[in-house]
Design a protein around this motif. Structure first.
Motif, PDB file in Angstrom:
ATOM      1  N   LEU A 183      33.574  45.428  43.013  1.00  0.00           N
ATOM      2  CA  LEU A 183      34.665  46.210  42.238  1.00  0.00           C
ATOM      3  C   LEU A 183      35.348  46.867  43.314  1.00  0.00           C
ATOM      4  O   LEU A 183      36.683  47.135  43.005  1.00  0.00           O
ATOM      5  N   GLY A 184      34.691  47.401  44.336  1.00  0.00           N
ATOM      6  CA  GLY A 184      35.423  48.160  45.386  1.00  0.00           C
ATOM      7  C   GLY A 184      36.602  47.245  45.970  1.00  0.00           C
ATOM      8  O   GLY A 184      37.359  47.769  46.232  1.00  0.00           O
ATOM      9  N   PHE A 185      36.056  46.171  46.295  1.00  0.00           N
ATOM     10  CA  PHE A 185      36.991  45.098  47.100  1.00  0.00           C
ATOM     11  C   PHE A 185      38.429  44.964  46.077  1.00  0.00           C
ATOM     12  O   PHE A 185      39.437  44.645  46.518  1.00  0.00           O
ATOM     13  N   ALA A 186      38.073  44.986  44.812  1.00  0.00           N
ATOM     14  CA  ALA A 186      39.034  44.687  43.941  1.00  0.00           C
ATOM     15  C   ALA A 186      40.056  45.807  43.851  1.00  0.00           C
ATOM     16  O   ALA A 186      41.232  45.568  43.895  1.00  0.00           O
ATOM     17  N   ARG A 187      39.369  47.125  43.758  1.00  0.00           N
ATOM     18  CA  ARG A 187      40.401  48.159  43.971  1.00  0.00           C
ATOM     19  C   ARG A 187      41.312  48.189  45.146  1.00  0.00           C
ATOM     20  O   ARG A 187      42.166  48.628  45.162  1.00  0.00           O
ATOM     21  N   GLU A 188      40.424  48.034  46.136  1.00  0.00           N
ATOM     22  CA  GLU A 188      41.155  47.941  47.551  1.00  0.00           C
ATOM     23  C   GLU A 188      42.054  46.927  47.733  1.00  0.00           C
ATOM     24  O   GLU A 188      43.230  46.934  47.904  1.00  0.00           O
ATOM     25  N   ILE A 189      42.183  45.766  47.005  1.00  0.00           N
ATOM     26  CA  ILE A 189      42.961  44.777  46.932  1.00  0.00           C
ATOM     27  C   ILE A 189      44.459  45.118  46.046  1.00  0.00           C
ATOM     28  O   ILE A 189      45.452  44.956  46.722  1.00  0.00           O
ATOM     29  N   VAL A 190      44.015  45.545  44.926  1.00  0.00           N
ATOM     30  CA  VAL A 190      44.884  46.081  44.232  1.00  0.00           C
ATOM     31  C   VAL A 190      46.038  47.112  44.812  1.00  0.00           C
ATOM     32  O   VAL A 190      47.071  46.994  44.580  1.00  0.00           O
ATOM     33  N   SER A 191      45.301  48.025  45.525  1.00  0.00           N
ATOM     34  CA  SER A 191      45.929  49.224  46.105  1.00  0.00           C
ATOM     35  C   SER A 191      46.842  48.329  47.369  1.00  0.00           C
ATOM     36  O   SER A 191      47.865  48.641  47.433  1.00  0.00           O
ATOM     37  N   TYR A 192      46.365  47.509  48.106  1.00  0.00           N
ATOM     38  CA  TYR A 192      47.047  46.752  49.149  1.00  0.00           C
ATOM     39  C   TYR A 192      48.000  46.051  48.535  1.00  0.00           C
ATOM     40  O   TYR A 192      49.531  46.059  49.024  1.00  0.00           O
ATOM     41  N   LEU A 193      48.059  45.372  47.293  1.00  0.00           N
ATOM     42  CA  LEU A 193      49.317  44.571  46.854  1.00  0.00           C
ATOM     43  C   LEU A 193      50.280  45.661  46.319  1.00  0.00           C
ATOM     44  O   LEU A 193      51.435  45.354  46.472  1.00  0.00           O
ATOM     45  N   GLN A 194      49.986  46.769  45.726  1.00  0.00           N
ATOM     46  CA  GLN A 194      50.870  47.625  45.295  1.00  0.00           C
ATOM     47  C   GLN A 194      51.606  48.317  46.594  1.00  0.00           C
ATOM     48  O   GLN A 194      52.934  48.595  46.598  1.00  0.00           O
ATOM     49  N   ARG A 195      51.153  48.461  47.862  1.00  0.00           N
ATOM     50  CA  ARG A 195      51.725  48.993  49.038  1.00  0.00           C
ATOM     51  C   ARG A 195      52.616  47.836  49.473  1.00  0.00           C
ATOM     52  O   ARG A 195      53.593  48.173  50.073  1.00  0.00           O
ATOM     53  N   SER A 196      52.261  46.565  48.972  1.00  0.00           N
ATOM     54  CA  SER A 196      53.359  45.624  49.435  1.00  0.00           C
ATOM     55  C   SER A 196      54.180  45.329  48.490  1.00  0.00           C
ATOM     56  O   SER A 196      55.145  44.278  48.757  1.00  0.00           O
TER      57      SER A 196
ATOM     58  N   GLU B  80      46.860  43.957  39.174  1.00  0.00           N
ATOM     59  CA  GLU B  80      45.653  43.805  38.604  1.00  0.00           C
ATOM     60  C   GLU B  80      45.496  42.231  38.156  1.00  0.00           C
ATOM     61  O   GLU B  80      44.419  41.980  37.989  1.00  0.00           O
ATOM     62  N   ASP B  81      46.716  41.798  37.498  1.00  0.00           N
ATOM     63  CA  ASP B  81      46.668  40.585  37.111  1.00  0.00           C
ATOM     64  C   ASP B  81      46.186  39.523  38.144  1.00  0.00           C
ATOM     65  O   ASP B  81      45.340  38.514  37.975  1.00  0.00           O
ATOM     66  N   VAL B  82      46.780  39.774  39.452  1.00  0.00           N
ATOM     67  CA  VAL B  82      46.377  38.930  40.495  1.00  0.00           C
ATOM     68  C   VAL B  82      44.912  38.911  40.903  1.00  0.00           C
ATOM     69  O   VAL B  82      44.158  37.895  41.086  1.00  0.00           O
ATOM     70  N   VAL B  83      44.441  40.137  41.075  1.00  0.00           N
ATOM     71  CA  VAL B  83      42.809  40.279  41.243  1.00  0.00           C
ATOM     72  C   VAL B  83      41.958  39.630  40.109  1.00  0.00           C
ATOM     73  O   VAL B  83      41.115  39.030  40.388  1.00  0.00           O
TER      74      VAL B  83
ATOM     75  N   GLU C 143      34.813  30.540  37.859  1.00  0.00           N
ATOM     76  CA  GLU C 143      35.036  29.120  37.258  1.00  0.00           C
ATOM     77  C   GLU C 143      34.566  28.155  38.514  1.00  0.00           C
ATOM     78  O   GLU C 143      34.022  26.987  37.968  1.00  0.00           O
ATOM     79  N   ALA C 144      34.958  28.333  39.743  1.00  0.00           N
ATOM     80  CA  ALA C 144      34.647  27.385  40.802  1.00  0.00           C
ATOM     81  C   ALA C 144      33.173  27.588  41.251  1.00  0.00           C
ATOM     82  O   ALA C 144      32.766  26.704  42.071  1.00  0.00           O
ATOM     83  N   ASP C 145      32.308  28.289  40.632  1.00  0.00           N
ATOM     84  CA  ASP C 145      30.874  28.458  41.208  1.00  0.00           C
ATOM     85  C   ASP C 145      31.053  28.490  42.542  1.00  0.00           C
ATOM     86  O   ASP C 145      30.196  27.643  43.359  1.00  0.00           O
ATOM     87  N   LEU C 146      31.518  29.371  43.508  1.00  0.00           N
ATOM     88  CA  LEU C 146      31.672  29.448  44.860  1.00  0.00           C
ATOM     89  C   LEU C 146      30.391  30.227  45.302  1.00  0.00           C
ATOM     90  O   LEU C 146      30.347  31.242  44.698  1.00  0.00           O
ATOM     91  N   ILE C 147      29.951  29.710  46.259  1.00  0.00           N
ATOM     92  CA  ILE C 147      28.774  30.623  47.017  1.00  0.00           C
ATOM     93  C   ILE C 147      29.379  31.041  48.415  1.00  0.00           C
ATOM     94  O   ILE C 147      29.737  30.173  49.425  1.00  0.00           O
ATOM     95  N   ILE C 148      29.855  32.303  48.433  1.00  0.00           N
ATOM     96  CA  ILE C 148      30.587  32.766  49.600  1.00  0.00           C
ATOM     97  C   ILE C 148      29.584  34.062  50.134  1.00  0.00           C
ATOM     98  O   ILE C 148      29.196  34.851  49.439  1.00  0.00           O
ATOM     99  N   PRO C 149      29.160  33.739  51.356  1.00  0.00           N
ATOM    100  CA  PRO C 149      28.322  34.854  51.989  1.00  0.00           C
ATOM    101  C   PRO C 149      29.196  36.172  51.922  1.00  0.00           C
ATOM    102  O   PRO C 149      30.295  36.252  51.938  1.00  0.00           O
ATOM    103  N   ALA C 150      28.159  37.046  51.618  1.00  0.00           N
ATOM    104  CA  ALA C 150      28.702  38.387  51.478  1.00  0.00           C
ATOM    105  C   ALA C 150      29.735  39.116  52.388  1.00  0.00           C
ATOM    106  O   ALA C 150      30.666  39.990  52.170  1.00  0.00           O
ATOM    107  N   GLN C 151      29.176  38.770  53.612  1.00  0.00           N
ATOM    108  CA  GLN C 151      30.169  39.229  54.746  1.00  0.00           C
ATOM    109  C   GLN C 151      31.485  38.659  54.692  1.00  0.00           C
ATOM    110  O   GLN C 151      32.448  38.972  55.409  1.00  0.00           O
ATOM    111  N   LYS C 152      31.951  37.622  54.121  1.00  0.00           N
ATOM    112  CA  LYS C 152      33.013  36.906  54.000  1.00  0.00           C
ATOM    113  C   LYS C 152      33.911  36.922  52.780  1.00  0.00           C
ATOM    114  O   LYS C 152      35.067  36.534  52.607  1.00  0.00           O
ATOM    115  N   MET C 153      33.222  37.530  51.652  1.00  0.00           N
ATOM    116  CA  MET C 153      33.791  37.826  50.376  1.00  0.00           C
ATOM    117  C   MET C 153      34.859  38.467  50.524  1.00  0.00           C
ATOM    118  O   MET C 153      36.072  38.018  49.926  1.00  0.00           O
TER     119      MET C 153
END
Length: 156
Positions: A2-15, A23-26, A35-45
């Motif tokens: 959720l921290g990443f989500a807030r950070e990305i929302v803020s970044y997109l707003q500045r853009s 918020e819709d994009v995130v 949906e994709a059942d992706l397994i992404i390492p935490a450091q790359k998320m």
């Protein structure tokens, strides 16, 4: 996450995105990830979420821009003729196309598409002062190129 989500929302707003768009994009990115059942390492998320969110926002922006172009073309017909659409100005369009991509885009957005400096700054994610400076440099380069070809007109 959720921290990443807030950070990305803020970044997109500045853009230039509105809060609702960001918020819709995130949200779409989260749904895609689930949906994709992706397994992404935490450091790359975080990097993955930024990359996908930015691409998704660009896709939405392009669709919205295309929609507005269709509306303008079909419903808001402007009877005023743009002087650059005149055959006598084909040389100008050719010279603009020869400029580097970013410079040609600035000239096109400002003179051919009639966007304001502020709108261009939002579209290109530049500061207003950077747009002004780059536009001035692009005009000088275009003027120099036109003068080398023998076109002398103080209106450029």
């Amino acid at each position: 996450m959720l921290g990443f989500a807030r950070e990305i929302v803020s970044y997109l707003q500045r853009s230039g995105a509105s809060k609702a768009e960001a918020e819709d994009v995130v949200q779409d990115v989260f749904v895609k990830m689930l949906e994709a059942d992706l397994i992404i390492p935490a450091q790359k998320m975080r990097a993955w979420m930024y990359r996908v969110s930015i691409r998704r926002y660009i896709d939405c922006y392009r669709r919205q821009k295309r929609y507005m172009e269709i509306l303008q073309k079909e419903f808001f017909i402007n009877n005023q003729v743009n002087p650059f659409e005149n055959e006598d100005y084909d040389f100008l369009a050719e010279e603009v196309a020869k400029l580097p991509e970013a410079e040609a885009a600035l000239i096109d957005l400002y003179y051919f598409q009639n966007f304001t400096i502020k709108e261009i700054a939002q579209i290109m994610s530049y500061s207003v002062s950077k747009v002004k400076i780059q536009l001035m440099r692009s005009r000088k380069k275009l003027r120099r190129n036109l003068e080398e070809k023998g076109y002398h007109n103080g209106n450029i």
